[in-house]
Design a protein around this motif. Structure first.
Motif, short mmCIF file in Angstrom:
data_model
loop_
_atom_site.label_atom_id
_atom_site.label_comp_id
_atom_site.label_asym_id
_atom_site.label_seq_id
_atom_site.Cartn_x
_atom_site.Cartn_y
_atom_site.Cartn_z
N MET A 1 -2.89 19.76 -14.92
CA MET A 1 -3.50 18.94 -15.96
C MET A 1 -4.23 17.76 -15.31
N GLY A 2 -5.12 17.15 -16.08
CA GLY A 2 -5.77 15.99 -15.51
C GLY A 2 -6.74 15.33 -16.46
N TRP A 3 -7.33 14.29 -15.95
CA TRP A 3 -8.30 13.50 -16.70
C TRP A 3 -9.58 13.34 -15.88
N TYR A 4 -10.69 13.53 -16.56
CA TYR A 4 -12.00 13.19 -16.02
C TYR A 4 -12.61 12.15 -16.94
N ARG A 5 -13.67 11.53 -16.48
CA ARG A 5 -14.39 10.60 -17.34
C ARG A 5 -15.89 10.71 -17.07
N GLN A 6 -16.65 10.32 -18.08
CA GLN A 6 -18.10 10.33 -17.94
C GLN A 6 -18.67 9.07 -18.58
N ALA A 7 -19.30 8.26 -17.76
CA ALA A 7 -19.95 7.06 -18.24
C ALA A 7 -21.40 7.39 -18.60
N PRO A 8 -22.02 6.57 -19.44
CA PRO A 8 -23.41 6.84 -19.83
C PRO A 8 -24.33 6.93 -18.62
N GLY A 9 -25.09 8.00 -18.56
CA GLY A 9 -26.05 8.18 -17.47
C GLY A 9 -25.45 8.61 -16.15
N LYS A 10 -24.15 8.91 -16.15
CA LYS A 10 -23.49 9.30 -14.91
C LYS A 10 -22.86 10.68 -15.05
N GLU A 11 -22.56 11.28 -13.91
CA GLU A 11 -21.90 12.57 -13.93
C GLU A 11 -20.41 12.40 -14.23
N ARG A 12 -19.83 13.49 -14.73
CA ARG A 12 -18.39 13.47 -14.99
C ARG A 12 -17.66 13.37 -13.66
N GLU A 13 -16.65 12.53 -13.60
CA GLU A 13 -15.89 12.35 -12.36
C GLU A 13 -14.39 12.48 -12.61
N MET A 14 -13.71 12.99 -11.59
CA MET A 14 -12.25 13.12 -11.69
C MET A 14 -11.61 11.74 -11.66
N VAL A 15 -10.63 11.55 -12.50
CA VAL A 15 -9.87 10.30 -12.55
C VAL A 15 -8.48 10.49 -11.96
N ALA A 16 -7.75 11.47 -12.49
CA ALA A 16 -6.39 11.72 -12.04
C ALA A 16 -6.00 13.13 -12.39
N THR A 17 -5.14 13.71 -11.55
CA THR A 17 -4.64 15.06 -11.79
C THR A 17 -3.13 15.09 -11.56
N ILE A 18 -2.50 16.05 -12.20
CA ILE A 18 -1.07 16.26 -11.99
C ILE A 18 -0.81 17.75 -12.02
N THR A 19 -0.15 18.24 -10.99
CA THR A 19 0.11 19.67 -10.91
C THR A 19 1.31 20.04 -11.78
N GLY A 20 1.56 21.34 -11.87
CA GLY A 20 2.69 21.82 -12.63
C GLY A 20 4.03 21.34 -12.07
N THR A 21 4.05 21.02 -10.79
CA THR A 21 5.27 20.53 -10.15
C THR A 21 5.32 19.01 -10.08
N GLY A 22 4.30 18.35 -10.66
CA GLY A 22 4.35 16.90 -10.76
C GLY A 22 3.63 16.14 -9.66
N THR A 23 2.96 16.82 -8.77
CA THR A 23 2.20 16.13 -7.73
C THR A 23 0.95 15.51 -8.33
N THR A 24 0.72 14.25 -8.02
CA THR A 24 -0.41 13.54 -8.62
C THR A 24 -1.47 13.19 -7.58
N SER A 25 -2.68 13.01 -8.07
CA SER A 25 -3.76 12.52 -7.22
C SER A 25 -4.69 11.67 -8.08
N TYR A 26 -5.35 10.73 -7.42
CA TYR A 26 -6.19 9.77 -8.13
C TYR A 26 -7.50 9.54 -7.39
N SER A 27 -8.52 9.19 -8.15
CA SER A 27 -9.74 8.77 -7.49
C SER A 27 -9.50 7.39 -6.88
N GLU A 28 -10.26 7.06 -5.87
CA GLU A 28 -10.08 5.77 -5.20
C GLU A 28 -10.35 4.62 -6.16
#
Length: 114
Positions: free
Chosen positions: A33-60
């Motif tokens: 699962m995860g979250w992306y975001r898109q600001a006006p005039g910008k491409e969609r970017e990854m914000v945060a993800t979480i795997t099925g086992t709970g491992t997380t990752s984040y954009s800087e």
């Protein structure tokens, strides 16, 4: 077909907090699962993800300020956003990846402004 419904988007002041929720129409157990975001005039970017086992990752850009979590019993993934900045203003989209297939929600608007 999987449906994802986001909520929690709102107008917040700089430095404030919001919590986004994403509820799935089926079990999210073992799904990535995860979250992306898109600001006006910008491409969609990854914000945060979480795997099925709970491992997380984040954009800087959000590391240390945002926290992603999941509640499999409620088929829900959350995004706790603290220390909001104007640059966090965007439509936030939840996704589920299950067996190589991606499903997306409709998005929820987050606006950070004084």
């Amino acid at each position: 077909q999987v449906q994802l419904v986001e909520s929690g988007g709102d107008l917040a002041q700089p430095g404030g907090s919001l919590r986004l929720s994403c509820v799935a129409s089926r079990s999210i157990f073992s799904a990535n699962m995860g979250w992306y975001r898109q600001a006006p005039g910008k491409e969609r970017e990854m914000v945060a993800t979480i795997t099925g086992t709970g491992t997380t990752s984040y954009s800087e850009s959000v590391k240390g300020r945002f926290t992603i979590s999941r509640d499999n019993a409620k088929n829900t993934v959350y995004l706790q956003m603290n220390g909001l900045k104007s640059s966090d203003t965007a439509v936030y989209y939840c996704y589920m990846e299950l067996w190589g297939v991606y499903y997306w929600g409709q998005g929820t608007q987050v606006t950070v402004s004084s």
